[in-house]
Scaffold this active site. Structure first.
Site, PDB file in Angstrom:
ATOM      1  N   CYS A 112       2.991  -4.983   6.727  1.00 47.30           N
ATOM      2  CA  CYS A 112       2.803  -4.635   5.415  1.00 47.30           C
ATOM      3  C   CYS A 112       3.797  -3.971   4.594  1.00 47.30           C
ATOM      4  CB  CYS A 112       1.687  -3.414   5.282  1.00 47.30           C
ATOM      5  SG  CYS A 112      -0.054  -4.209   5.883  1.00 47.30           S
ATOM      6  N   HIS A 155       0.796  -1.335   0.003  1.00 44.91           N
ATOM      7  CA  HIS A 155      -0.029   0.029   0.082  1.00 44.91           C
ATOM      8  C   HIS A 155       0.825   1.297  -0.073  1.00 44.91           C
ATOM      9  CE1 HIS A 155       0.674   0.903   4.301  1.00 44.91           C
ATOM     10  NE2 HIS A 155       0.620  -0.268   4.513  1.00 44.91           N
TER      11      HIS A 155
END
Length: 195
Positions: free
Chosen positions: A170, A154
């Site tokens: 992440c 992301h």
């Protein structure tokens, strides 16, 4: 009288040009002492990522469209045709939040909303249960969802964190880079995370 004032002012002005100015003293938290303000370097501004995307030579057995993340290198490679790859700088999981594996991209979203997982909310109780998508959202401009994991590739509202191990697992890119990657990657693409 006027000439006396003028002479007095000229004496004061000439004396002040000879006497050195007293420097302002400030407290330096790094040394625990009072120092001349000019001796402290200004803090570096939190700017953008120091890492720019680029096309590089990249020999691999993976097909074009595959994402390969080298967490130790803090780089993401999107495999292209003819032995090339687009190389991006990434932020990765900090100690205790590293992982590896092979999955597929199962979903893509623009300006995604964010629901912090229960484990994260337990560690950081003041997190909201849900955050609308937008410039201040931790997922940034785009998100690529990785299989059935809690992890994503992301964007970020903290571009200065690229190249560091700071996330809860992440993989983060600058908003510009994740938007570029988002346009190039299809749902179903293979993603390989090496640690």
């Amino acid at each position: 009288m006027k000439s006396t004032i003028a002479i007095g002012l000229s004496i004061i002005l000439s004396a002040s040009s000879v006497v050195p100015a007293t420097a302002a003293l400030v407290y330096d938290r790094n040394t625990g002492s009072w120092v001349d303000e000019a001796s402290i370097a200004p803090p570096s501004p939190r700017g953008g990522s120091p890492i720019r995307k680029e096309i590089v030579e990249y020999q691999t057995s993976h097909k074009p469209g595959t994402i390969v993340i080298e967490t130790d290198e803090r780089r993401l490679y999107l495999v292209l045709e003819d032995g090339k790859a687009m190389k991006y700088g990434v932020g990765v999981g900090r100690d205790g939040f590293t992982w590896s594996g092979t999955h597929r991209i199962t979903r893509k979203a623009e300006w995604p909303g964010w629901t912090p997982p229960p484990q994260m909310r337990k560690r950081v109780p003041d997190l909201p249960a849900y955050m609308e998508g937008g410039p201040n959202n931790p997922l940034g401009a785009r998100a690529l969802y990785i299989g059935s994991t809690l992890y994503r590739v992301h964007g970020t509202s903290e571009p200065w964190s690229i190249g560091q191990a700071v996330s809860s697992g992440c993989i983060r890119l600058t908003n510009d880079d994740v938007t570029d990657l988002y346009e190039r990657v299809q749902v179903g693409a293979l993603i390989v995370v090496n640690h």
